[in-house]
Design an enzyme around this catalytic site. Structure first.
Site, PDB file in Angstrom:
ATOM      1  N   HIS A 169       7.459 -12.616  -7.470  1.00 51.65           N
ATOM      2  CA  HIS A 169       7.179 -11.301  -8.045  1.00 51.65           C
ATOM      3  C   HIS A 169       8.420 -10.679  -8.690  1.00 51.65           C
ATOM      4  O   HIS A 169       8.336 -10.054  -9.738  1.00 51.65           O
ATOM      5  CB  HIS A 169       6.623 -10.375  -6.960  1.00 51.65           C
ATOM      6  CG  HIS A 169       6.277  -9.004  -7.451  1.00 51.65           C
ATOM      7  ND1 HIS A 169       5.462  -8.768  -8.541  1.00 51.65           N
ATOM      8  CD2 HIS A 169       6.655  -7.773  -7.001  1.00 51.65           C
ATOM      9  CE1 HIS A 169       5.339  -7.470  -8.741  1.00 51.65           C
ATOM     10  NE2 HIS A 169       6.060  -6.848  -7.818  1.00 51.65           N
TER      11      HIS A 169
ATOM     12  N   GLU B 154       7.510   9.258   1.697  1.00 50.76           N
ATOM     13  CA  GLU B 154       6.337  10.096   1.969  1.00 50.76           C
ATOM     14  C   GLU B 154       5.443  10.198   0.728  1.00 50.76           C
ATOM     15  O   GLU B 154       4.226  10.045   0.822  1.00 50.76           O
ATOM     16  CB  GLU B 154       6.775  11.494   2.417  1.00 50.76           C
ATOM     17  CG  GLU B 154       7.411  11.539   3.791  1.00 50.76           C
ATOM     18  CD  GLU B 154       6.476  11.041   4.887  1.00 50.76           C
ATOM     19  OE1 GLU B 154       5.250  11.223   4.771  1.00 50.76           O
ATOM     20  OE2 GLU B 154       6.980  10.444   5.859  1.00 50.76           O
TER      21      GLU B 154
ATOM     22  N   SER C 244       6.456  -4.404 -12.279  1.00 54.24           N
ATOM     23  CA  SER C 244       5.572  -3.980 -11.199  1.00 54.24           C
ATOM     24  C   SER C 244       5.067  -2.559 -11.457  1.00 54.24           C
ATOM     25  O   SER C 244       4.412  -2.315 -12.465  1.00 54.24           O
ATOM     26  CB  SER C 244       6.298  -4.116  -9.858  1.00 54.24           C
ATOM     27  OG  SER C 244       5.392  -4.123  -8.784  1.00 54.24           O
TER      28      SER C 244
END
Length: 228
Positions: free
Chosen positions: A207, A148, A52
């Site tokens: 996935h 974040e 990924s």
């Protein structure tokens, strides 16, 4: 010799406000430089495997510094822009909103987090994957990934840098048959950047190929490696 590497803002690696493929590629380059200078290892070239986001980092490194990469394995990701950001943004928001009281046992904390993620992250396998990032420090639970920074750079992570010169070495693109991330519409771009690429799909895998079909995944990887 197998080395596993945590990307910045993941696992045990340091947190950083910068989260681009160029930056993550440089992290691996610096690691390889250090390993090459270490007498006991003497690593100057590697067979690079990434899944990924890690696959996009591996592709970036191979395209930037083909001299460092003997072979490339990209697991369930192509060198193109990935699906709309909104899906991943929702996952990050769901992770941020998880609230766990202090002092719970690890199993109770994971169960509670799982229940809170369920409305947004409906696939059980994906929730289990995300929950591997839940850590306890002195009775308090938090996410070890830098949510974040990932949220701020989500567009960068979903995209892929522009390259014009192909990687000349052998490459394996190993996808799950139930996943859309290596599809026939990506083949021209894979072929352009990785002309020696072999594209394979593992039947029944989603996935997270290595979790869904572990033995088939290992077999495919071993078959791609050069003879000992």
């Amino acid at each position: 010799q197998v080395l596993t590497v945590d990307a910045r803002n993941h696992g045990g690696s340091p947190h950083s406000p910068l989260m681009t493929y160029e930056a993550m590629s440089l992290d691996v380059q610096h690691l390889l430089t250090r390993l090459g200078l270490t007498k006991c290892l003497g690593i100057t070239k590697c067979i690079l495997l990434g899944h990924s986001m890690g696959g996009k980092t591996a592709m970036t490194l191979a395209l930037q510094r083909p001299d460092l990469v003997e072979r490339l394995i990209s697991v369930d990701i192509s060198p193109v822009s990935t699906v709309p950001v909104s899906e991943f943004s929702a996952y990050i928001s769901a992770m941020k909103s998880v609230k766990i009281p202090d002092g719970l046992s690890r199993s109770a904390a994971r169960h509670l987090a799982d229940e809170q993620l369920r409305p947004v992250v409906q696939l059980p396998q994906l929730r289990q994957f995300l929950l591997t990032n839940l850590v306890e420090v002195e009775g308090r639970y938090s996410w070890r990934v830098n949510l974040e920074a990932i949220s701020h750079h989500l567009a960068d992570i979903m995209n892929f840098p522009v390259f014009h010169k192909p990687y000349p070495g052998p490459a394996l693109f190993l996808g799950g048959s139930n996943s859309p991330y290596i599809s026939s519409e990506h083949y021209p771009e894979i072929q352009r950047l990785f002309p020696k690429a072999d594209v394979q799909h593992i039947e029944g895998a989603g996935h997270i190929v290595h979790q869904d079909k572990f033995e088939e995944f290992i077999t495919a990887v071993l078959n791609f490696l050069p003879p000992p």
